[in-house]
Design an enzyme around this catalytic site. Structure first.
Site, short mmCIF file in Angstrom:
data_model
loop_
_atom_site.label_atom_id
_atom_site.label_comp_id
_atom_site.label_asym_id
_atom_site.label_seq_id
_atom_site.Cartn_x
_atom_site.Cartn_y
_atom_site.Cartn_z
N THR A 1 0.83 -1.21 0.00
CA THR A 1 0.00 0.00 0.00
C THR A 1 0.86 1.25 0.00
OG1 THR A 1 -1.60 -1.24 1.34
CG2 THR A 1 -1.94 1.12 1.18
N LYS B 1 10.22 3.93 0.36
CA LYS B 1 9.31 4.20 -0.76
C LYS B 1 9.81 5.38 -1.57
CE LYS B 1 5.93 7.19 1.48
NZ LYS B 1 4.54 7.58 1.46
N GLU C 1 -8.64 9.38 5.23
CA GLU C 1 -8.84 7.94 5.30
C GLU C 1 -9.16 7.55 6.72
OE1 GLU C 1 -6.27 5.48 2.49
OE2 GLU C 1 -4.87 6.90 3.37
N ASP D 1 2.10 9.25 14.23
CA ASP D 1 2.70 7.91 14.12
C ASP D 1 4.20 7.96 13.83
OD1 ASP D 1 2.48 8.85 11.53
OD2 ASP D 1 2.32 6.83 10.70
N ASP E 1 2.69 10.95 9.49
CA ASP E 1 1.60 11.28 8.56
C ASP E 1 0.22 10.94 9.11
OD1 ASP E 1 1.86 8.55 8.29
OD2 ASP E 1 2.21 8.56 6.13
N ARG E 2 0.16 10.18 10.20
CA ARG E 2 -1.15 9.86 10.77
C ARG E 2 -1.47 10.77 11.96
NH1 ARG E 2 -2.31 3.47 10.63
NH2 ARG E 2 -1.64 3.14 8.47
N SER F 1 -7.92 5.23 8.25
CA SER F 1 -6.70 4.74 8.90
C SER F 1 -5.91 5.90 9.52
CB SER F 1 -5.84 3.98 7.90
OG SER F 1 -5.58 4.78 6.75
N LYS G 1 -0.44 12.37 3.50
CA LYS G 1 -1.26 12.75 4.64
C LYS G 1 -0.34 13.36 5.69
CE LYS G 1 -1.51 8.00 6.41
NZ LYS G 1 -0.99 7.14 5.35
N ASP H 1 6.12 7.92 11.19
CA ASP H 1 6.67 8.84 10.19
C ASP H 1 5.90 10.16 10.10
OD1 ASP H 1 4.48 7.55 9.07
OD2 ASP H 1 5.25 7.71 7.04
N SER I 1 6.27 3.48 8.62
CA SER I 1 5.12 4.16 9.18
C SER I 1 4.87 3.81 10.64
CB SER I 1 3.90 3.86 8.32
OG SER I 1 2.82 4.61 8.75
N HIS I 2 3.70 3.24 10.90
CA HIS I 2 3.26 2.96 12.27
C HIS I 2 3.74 1.59 12.75
CE1 HIS I 2 0.66 1.45 9.21
NE2 HIS I 2 0.26 0.52 10.03
C1 G16 Z 1 -0.67 3.51 4.46
C2 G16 Z 1 -1.26 4.24 3.30
C3 G16 Z 1 -2.67 4.64 3.62
C4 G16 Z 1 -3.48 3.43 4.03
C5 G16 Z 1 -2.81 2.74 5.19
C6 G16 Z 1 -3.46 1.43 5.59
O1 G16 Z 1 -0.54 4.37 5.54
O2 G16 Z 1 -0.52 5.38 2.99
O3 G16 Z 1 -3.20 5.24 2.50
O4 G16 Z 1 -4.77 3.81 4.39
O5 G16 Z 1 -1.48 2.42 4.84
O6 G16 Z 1 -3.30 0.53 4.58
P1 G16 Z 1 -3.66 -0.99 4.78
O7 G16 Z 1 -5.11 -1.00 5.22
O8 G16 Z 1 -3.44 -1.60 3.44
O9 G16 Z 1 -2.79 -1.54 5.88
P2 G16 Z 1 0.82 4.47 6.34
O10 G16 Z 1 0.54 5.47 7.42
O11 G16 Z 1 1.07 3.07 6.84
O12 G16 Z 1 1.83 4.91 5.33
#
Ligand code: G16
Length: 543
Positions: A18, A126, A363, A277, A281-282, A365, A376, A279, A113-114
């Site tokens: 993703t 990425k 989103e 989180d 972005d959340r 998430s 984000k 990085d 990320s998280h």
């Molecule tokens: C990433 C993506 C988001 C997505 C999230 C959850 O977030 O950038 O757009 O909503 O993963 O994805 P999944 O449901 O496939 O685990 P992040 O914050 O992990 O980069």
């Protein structure tokens, strides 16, 4: 310094998910693993000779070493300049900001990320394009294809690369600028939001806590909230980035941001609580003993956007990912602006923002953002809320309840089954897919299925089609269940179930969310065989 060409063998598992390639640290520690992927990125791009690359990451274990490898490979592959955050640090939204502000060709962000960090945790990488956003699927697909055939990579020999201070040096003819990771980003935030009004809010005794979860937003939040806006010291907690995030799971939700949640739901709760989180972005938004769902947060920001100077002229449109609740749809309708429904993944918002068709996106998430960057942005969302709170002068809970009274409430929850057996999870999704055609018109519990499909998206800007983006089962009275497998996990499979029920009547806005969704939870188990196929009695995380 000499350019070396190193022979290598392809790895079969370098398919970006993703959001980039995320794997266990041990996987990345295999000889050539990182280098293969970086070379596959460069081999998939055209026309970067002499151009600028931005590099930075969330500071997790391995971040600094990987940054140095990327600098040496960027030099060997012909980039003209690299902008790199001091100590190899840049939050994801700040990287996007730097790419855009300095007209870079693109950027490489090191982050999982998280996901937890440390030697036993996860690592990730990425590529973001020149608009500052995550590479679209056609590029990530090309990177994966290249990774399957790669036989060599190029790297310059360099002994010492000092990234611990802001300075400029050259690496085999390539200029490296080590930059303050916070400055450009903080400047952009000051342009978008009413810093005077927010500073005044803090002066008047308003108190908040920001939990940086020992991840990248610590330095950003400390500089902006405490140094520039005058919030008292101690407003930012867990503000020093650590390579293992202090052993925690830097995911800002009700389960993992426990310290903050305990305080905000306790006797001494403050006016406002927020977390970001790994990085940056959340975001999670809390009022005093009150949780704001990310879907509601997006709806509220949309409804109140013009209170912030950067959005005073109104919004071009909004977008949300498919599993995100439809709360924002009704605000968009009232404002007379477009609302787009995209697959999960921030990369799907990029074209809409570049084409000027949407301003805000969000989103479920815990991601919210706008066209100020192409990622984000956790701290941006927190500042947006502060701007609104400063102007509306009402508690968070009152703002949300007033919003629900006007637009209705979308009871919403996500149930995650983390690290389940991949075969079982795939069997569950396949079973649902097979039964889709038989579902419309069927009675499930007390509800009647109105539609059932596997979400497919045609990008309105470039016409590209993305299929298989999640199973949707919608009911005649407006409720919905969505099933997806996560694309960001690194162990087994993570099954996500998104549950949503709309309630227009304000007299019924006080129910407990899980109770309000109880019939849908039971139907989801029944129709998909969750317990049977995952072997789990309960979800790992409920948000
Ligand atoms: C990433 C993506 C988001 C997505 C999230 C959850 O977030 O950038 O757009 O909503 O993963 O994805 P999944 O449901 O496939 O685990 P992040 O914050 O992990 O980069």
């Amino acid at each position: 310094m000499a350019i070396q060409t190193i022979q290598t063998q392809p790895f079969p598992d370098q398919k970006p998910g993703t959001s980039g390639l995320r794997k266990k640290v041990a996987v990345f520690q295999q000889p050539h693993y990182l280098e293969n992927f970086v070379q596959s990125i460069f081999d998939s791009l055209d026309g970067f000779a002499g151009k600028t690359l931005v590099v930075g990451g969330d500071g997790r274990y391995g971040n600094l070493q990987a940054t140095m490898v990327i600098l040496r490979m960027a030099a060997a592959n012909g980039f003209g300049r690299v902008l790199v955050g001091r100590d190899g640090l840049l939050s994801t939204p700040a990287a996007s900001c730097v790419i855009r502000k300095h007209d870079a060709f693109g950027g490489i962000i090191l982050s999982a990320s998280h996901n937890p960090g440390g030697p036993d945790g996860d690592f990730g990488i990425k590529y973001n394009t020149g608009n500052g956003g995550p590479a679209p699927e056609k590029i990530t697909d090309a990177i994966f294809e290249r990774s399957k055939t790669i036989r060599e990579y190029r790297i310059v020999d360099a002994e010492e690369i000092a990234l611990d201070r802001e300075h400029e040096f050259t690496l085999d003819g390539m200029t490296v600028n080590v930059i303050d990771p916070v400055a450009d980003y903080a400047e952009l935030m000051a342009e978008l939001f009413d810093f005077r009004a927010i500073a005044h809010l803090f002066q008047s005794g308003f108190r908040m806590r920001f939990d940086a979860m020992h991840a990248i937003t610590g330095p950003y939040a400390t500089e902006i909230l405490q140094n520039r806006l005058g919030a008292p010291r101690g407003t930012v907690i867990n503000g020093v980035p650590l390579a293992d995030f202090g052993g925690g799971h830097p995911d800002p939700n009700l389960t993992y941001a426990k310290e903050l949640v305990d305080e905000m739901f306790g006797d001494k709760a403050l006016d406002f609580g927020a977390a970001s989180d790994g990085d940056g972005d959340r975001n999670m938004i809390l009022g005093r003993r009150f949780f704001v769902t990310p879907s509601d947060s997006l709806a509220l920001l949309t409804a109140n956007a013009t209170l912030a100077p950067g959005y005073a002229d109104g919004l071009a449109g909004v977008a949300r990912s498919m599993p995100t609740s439809a709360a924002v749809d009704r605000v968009a309708e009232a404002l007379g602006i477009d609302c787009f429904e995209t697959p999960t993944g921030w990369k799907f918002f990029g074209n809409l923002m570049d084409a000027g068709r949407v301003t805000l996106c969000g989103e479920e998430s815990f991601g919210t953002g706008s066209s100020h960057v192409r990622e984000k942005d956790g701290l941006w969302a927190v500042l947006f809320w502060l701007n609104i709170l400063a102007r509306r002068q009402q508690p968070v809970e009152t703002l949300i309840r007033t919003h629900w009274a006007r637009y209705g409430r979308n009871y919403y929850s996500r149930h995650d089954y983390e690290g389940v057996d991949t075969a079982g999870a795939e069997q569950l999704m396949a079973g649902l897919r097979e039964g889709l055609e038989t579902l419309p018109g069927r009675q499930l519990g007390l509800l009647t299925v109105a539609y059932a499909d596997d979400f497919s998206y045609t990008d309105p800007v470039d016409g590209s089609v993305s299929t298989g983006q999640g199973i949707r089962i919608g009911f005649s009275e407006g409720s919905r269940i969505v099933f997806r497998l996560s694309g960001t996990g690194t162990e087994g499979a993570t099954l996500r179930i998104y549950l949503e029920r709309f309630e227009a009547d304000p007299a019924r806005h006080d129910q407990d969310t899980q109770q309000a969704l109880a019939d849908l939870i039971a139907i989801a188990d029944d129709v998909a065989g969750i317990r049977r196929l995952t072997g789990r009695e309960f979800p790992t995380v409920i948000t």
